[in-house]
Write a protein that holds these residues in place. Structure first.
Motif, PDB file in Angstrom:
ATOM      1  N   LEU A  31       0.785  -1.224   0.000  1.00 34.45           N
ATOM      2  CA  LEU A  31       0.000   0.000   0.000  1.00 34.45           C
ATOM      3  C   LEU A  31       0.824   1.284   0.000  1.00 34.45           C
ATOM      4  CD1 LEU A  31      -2.801  -1.039   2.512  1.00 34.45           C
ATOM      5  CD2 LEU A  31      -2.898  -1.007   0.014  1.00 34.45           C
ATOM      6  N   MET A  32       2.080   1.217   0.420  1.00 34.60           N
ATOM      7  CA  MET A  32       2.907   2.418   0.470  1.00 34.60           C
ATOM      8  C   MET A  32       4.108   2.272  -0.451  1.00 34.60           C
ATOM      9  SD  MET A  32       2.936   3.293   4.546  1.00 34.60           S
ATOM     10  CE  MET A  32       3.773   4.849   4.330  1.00 34.60           C
ATOM     11  N   ARG A  33       4.551   3.414  -0.953  1.00 36.18           N
ATOM     12  CA  ARG A  33       5.780   3.389  -1.742  1.00 36.18           C
ATOM     13  C   ARG A  33       6.963   3.183  -0.811  1.00 36.18           C
ATOM     14  NH1 ARG A  33       6.431   8.705  -4.448  1.00 36.18           N
ATOM     15  NH2 ARG A  33       5.186   9.394  -2.717  1.00 36.18           N
ATOM     16  N   ARG A  34       7.972   2.495  -1.308  1.00 34.68           N
ATOM     17  CA  ARG A  34       9.155   2.245  -0.500  1.00 34.68           C
ATOM     18  C   ARG A  34       9.977   3.524  -0.387  1.00 34.68           C
ATOM     19  NH1 ARG A  34      12.069  -1.919   1.721  1.00 34.68           N
ATOM     20  NH2 ARG A  34      14.301  -1.617   1.665  1.00 34.68           N
ATOM     21  N   ARG A  35      10.310   3.873   0.822  1.00 43.97           N
ATOM     22  CA  ARG A  35      11.110   5.058   1.101  1.00 43.97           C
ATOM     23  C   ARG A  35      12.580   4.685   1.191  1.00 43.97           C
ATOM     24  NH1 ARG A  35       8.558   9.870   0.722  1.00 43.97           N
ATOM     25  NH2 ARG A  35       6.970  10.207   2.259  1.00 43.97           N
ATOM     26  N   ALA A  36      13.434   5.618   0.807  1.00 44.08           N
ATOM     27  CA  ALA A  36      14.872   5.405   0.948  1.00 44.08           C
ATOM     28  C   ALA A  36      15.213   5.328   2.431  1.00 44.08           C
ATOM     29  CB  ALA A  36      15.639   6.543   0.294  1.00 44.08           C
ATOM     30  N   GLY A  37      15.977   4.355   2.795  1.00 45.34           N
ATOM     31  CA  GLY A  37      16.373   4.189   4.183  1.00 45.34           C
ATOM     32  C   GLY A  37      15.402   3.398   5.026  1.00 45.34           C
ATOM     33  N   ALA A  38      14.274   3.005   4.460  1.00 49.71           N
ATOM     34  CA  ALA A  38      13.311   2.202   5.217  1.00 49.71           C
ATOM     35  C   ALA A  38      13.847   0.776   5.346  1.00 49.71           C
ATOM     36  CB  ALA A  38      11.955   2.188   4.523  1.00 49.71           C
ATOM     37  N   PRO A  39      13.676   0.162   6.506  1.00 45.27           N
ATOM     38  CA  PRO A  39      14.152  -1.212   6.680  1.00 45.27           C
ATOM     39  C   PRO A  39      13.402  -2.195   5.781  1.00 45.27           C
ATOM     40  CG  PRO A  39      13.251  -0.332   8.738  1.00 45.27           C
ATOM     41  CD  PRO A  39      13.071   0.700   7.694  1.00 45.27           C
ATOM     42  N   GLY A  40      13.992  -3.359   5.575  1.00 45.53           N
ATOM     43  CA  GLY A  40      13.383  -4.381   4.742  1.00 45.53           C
ATOM     44  C   GLY A  40      12.186  -5.042   5.407  1.00 45.53           C
ATOM     45  N   PHE A  41      11.537  -5.915   4.646  1.00 45.42           N
ATOM     46  CA  PHE A  41      10.320  -6.585   5.086  1.00 45.42           C
ATOM     47  C   PHE A  41      10.529  -7.362   6.385  1.00 45.42           C
ATOM     48  CE2 PHE A  41       7.799 -10.498   5.059  1.00 45.42           C
ATOM     49  CZ  PHE A  41       6.532  -9.968   5.118  1.00 45.42           C
ATOM     50  N   TRP A  42      11.556  -8.200   6.438  1.00 46.32           N
ATOM     51  CA  TRP A  42      11.766  -9.035   7.616  1.00 46.32           C
ATOM     52  C   TRP A  42      12.232  -8.221   8.805  1.00 46.32           C
ATOM     53  CZ3 TRP A  42       9.202 -13.169   7.754  1.00 46.32           C
ATOM     54  CH2 TRP A  42       8.963 -13.910   6.598  1.00 46.32           C
ATOM     55  N   THR A  43      12.945  -7.142   8.560  1.00 43.93           N
ATOM     56  CA  THR A  43      13.354  -6.261   9.655  1.00 43.93           C
ATOM     57  C   THR A  43      12.138  -5.581  10.269  1.00 43.93           C
ATOM     58  OG1 THR A  43      15.464  -5.875   8.551  1.00 43.93           O
ATOM     59  CG2 THR A  43      14.846  -4.333  10.288  1.00 43.93           C
ATOM     60  N   GLN A  44      11.232  -5.089   9.430  1.00 45.10           N
ATOM     61  CA  GLN A  44      10.005  -4.473   9.922  1.00 45.10           C
ATOM     62  C   GLN A  44       9.178  -5.490  10.719  1.00 45.10           C
ATOM     63  OE1 GLN A  44       7.870  -2.769   6.640  1.00 45.10           O
ATOM     64  NE2 GLN A  44       9.486  -1.313   6.174  1.00 45.10           N
ATOM     65  N   THR A  45       9.062  -6.688  10.166  1.00 48.01           N
ATOM     66  CA  THR A  45       8.306  -7.733  10.856  1.00 48.01           C
ATOM     67  C   THR A  45       8.937  -8.055  12.206  1.00 48.01           C
ATOM     68  OG1 THR A  45       7.648  -8.671   8.728  1.00 48.01           O
ATOM     69  CG2 THR A  45       7.399 -10.083  10.651  1.00 48.01           C
ATOM     70  N   GLY A  46      10.248  -8.186  12.236  1.00 46.71           N
ATOM     71  CA  GLY A  46      10.945  -8.508  13.478  1.00 46.71           C
ATOM     72  C   GLY A  46      10.819  -7.431  14.540  1.00 46.71           C
ATOM     73  N   ILE A  47      10.965  -6.167  14.141  1.00 48.07           N
ATOM     74  CA  ILE A  47      10.849  -5.069  15.101  1.00 48.07           C
ATOM     75  C   ILE A  47       9.438  -4.995  15.661  1.00 48.07           C
ATOM     76  CG2 ILE A  47      10.888  -2.549  15.312  1.00 48.07           C
ATOM     77  CD1 ILE A  47      13.296  -2.606  13.345  1.00 48.07           C
ATOM     78  N   ASN A  48       8.448  -5.103  14.792  1.00 47.67           N
ATOM     79  CA  ASN A  48       7.060  -5.080  15.268  1.00 47.67           C
ATOM     80  C   ASN A  48       6.736  -6.301  16.122  1.00 47.67           C
ATOM     81  OD1 ASN A  48       6.046  -2.611  14.347  1.00 47.67           O
ATOM     82  ND2 ASN A  48       5.831  -3.428  12.290  1.00 47.67           N
ATOM     83  N   TRP A  84       4.248   2.602  11.133  1.00 45.53           N
ATOM     84  CA  TRP A  84       4.172   3.914  10.496  1.00 45.53           C
ATOM     85  C   TRP A  84       5.533   4.608  10.547  1.00 45.53           C
ATOM     86  CZ3 TRP A  84       4.071   8.931  12.919  1.00 45.53           C
ATOM     87  CH2 TRP A  84       3.762   9.966  12.049  1.00 45.53           C
ATOM     88  N   LEU A  85       6.206   4.527  11.703  1.00 44.21           N
ATOM     89  CA  LEU A  85       7.532   5.127  11.819  1.00 44.21           C
ATOM     90  C   LEU A  85       8.554   4.387  10.959  1.00 44.21           C
ATOM     91  CD1 LEU A  85       7.588   5.822  15.657  1.00 44.21           C
ATOM     92  CD2 LEU A  85       7.459   7.514  13.808  1.00 44.21           C
ATOM     93  N   LEU A  86       8.495   3.064  10.938  1.00 47.16           N
ATOM     94  CA  LEU A  86       9.442   2.293  10.135  1.00 47.16           C
ATOM     95  C   LEU A  86       9.266   2.536   8.637  1.00 47.16           C
ATOM     96  CD1 LEU A  86       9.351  -1.139  11.996  1.00 47.16           C
ATOM     97  CD2 LEU A  86      11.299   0.389  11.798  1.00 47.16           C
ATOM     98  N   ALA A  87       8.030   2.759   8.221  1.00 45.43           N
ATOM     99  CA  ALA A  87       7.764   2.961   6.795  1.00 45.43           C
ATOM    100  C   ALA A  87       8.056   4.399   6.354  1.00 45.43           C
ATOM    101  CB  ALA A  87       6.313   2.620   6.479  1.00 45.43           C
ATOM    102  N   GLY A  88       8.428   5.249   7.286  1.00 41.66           N
ATOM    103  CA  GLY A  88       8.766   6.610   6.928  1.00 41.66           C
ATOM    104  C   GLY A  88       7.611   7.573   6.966  1.00 41.66           C
ATOM    105  N   GLY A  89       6.567   7.245   7.698  1.00 35.88           N
ATOM    106  CA  GLY A  89       5.400   8.111   7.771  1.00 35.88           C
ATOM    107  C   GLY A  89       5.677   9.446   8.431  1.00 35.88           C
ATOM    108  N   ALA A  90       6.643   9.493   9.320  1.00 36.46           N
ATOM    109  CA  ALA A  90       6.964  10.740  10.020  1.00 36.46           C
ATOM    110  C   ALA A  90       7.760  11.684   9.122  1.00 36.46           C
ATOM    111  CB  ALA A  90       7.752  10.440  11.289  1.00 36.46           C
ATOM    112  N   ARG A  91       8.361  11.183   8.046  1.00 41.65           N
ATOM    113  CA  ARG A  91       9.177  12.026   7.168  1.00 41.65           C
ATOM    114  C   ARG A  91       8.374  12.669   6.056  1.00 41.65           C
ATOM    115  NH1 ARG A  91      13.639   7.533   7.318  1.00 41.65           N
ATOM    116  NH2 ARG A  91      11.981   6.438   6.265  1.00 41.65           N
ATOM    117  N   ARG A  92       7.096  12.395   5.996  1.00 39.72           N
ATOM    118  CA  ARG A  92       6.292  12.960   4.913  1.00 39.72           C
ATOM    119  C   ARG A  92       5.973  14.393   5.163  1.00 39.72           C
ATOM    120  NH1 ARG A  92       2.109   8.439   2.809  1.00 39.72           N
ATOM    121  NH2 ARG A  92       3.707   6.968   2.311  1.00 39.72           N
TER     122      ARG A  92
END
Length: 92
Positions: A31-48, A84-92
């Protein structure tokens, strides 16, 4: 309590955290465009998953047993905000 019952209890405690973490990472990927510097799929899953597991354990300690709706609500809020923070929502 036998070792199998203990394992079953522990897996049932962390299963909601894993499911929410996986669904959020998948939804963000589609649903979201990939942002530069955003962690990968498994990293996001692991952190959450780690954040969600912490919430589930805190709910267990606070209420004395798992499965409370307040704990599930906190799980959704913490994991959703973290994603939201991992996907770069705060940088928009």
């Amino acid at each position: 309590m036998s070792p199998f019952q203990l394992l079953d209890s522990l897996l049932n405690l962390v299963a909601p955290a894993f499911f929410i973490a996986l669904v959020l990472a998948l939804a963000t990927r589609f649903l979201m465009r990939r942002r530069a510097g955003a962690p990968g799929f498994w990293t996001q899953t692991g952190i959450n998953f780690l954040a969600g597991t912490a919430v589930m354990v805190a709910g267990l300690v606070l209420y004395g047993h798992d499965g409370m709706m307040w704990t599930y609500g906190a799980l959704v809020i913490v994991c959703g905000t973290g994603q939201w923070l991992l996907a770069g929502g705060a940088r928009r």
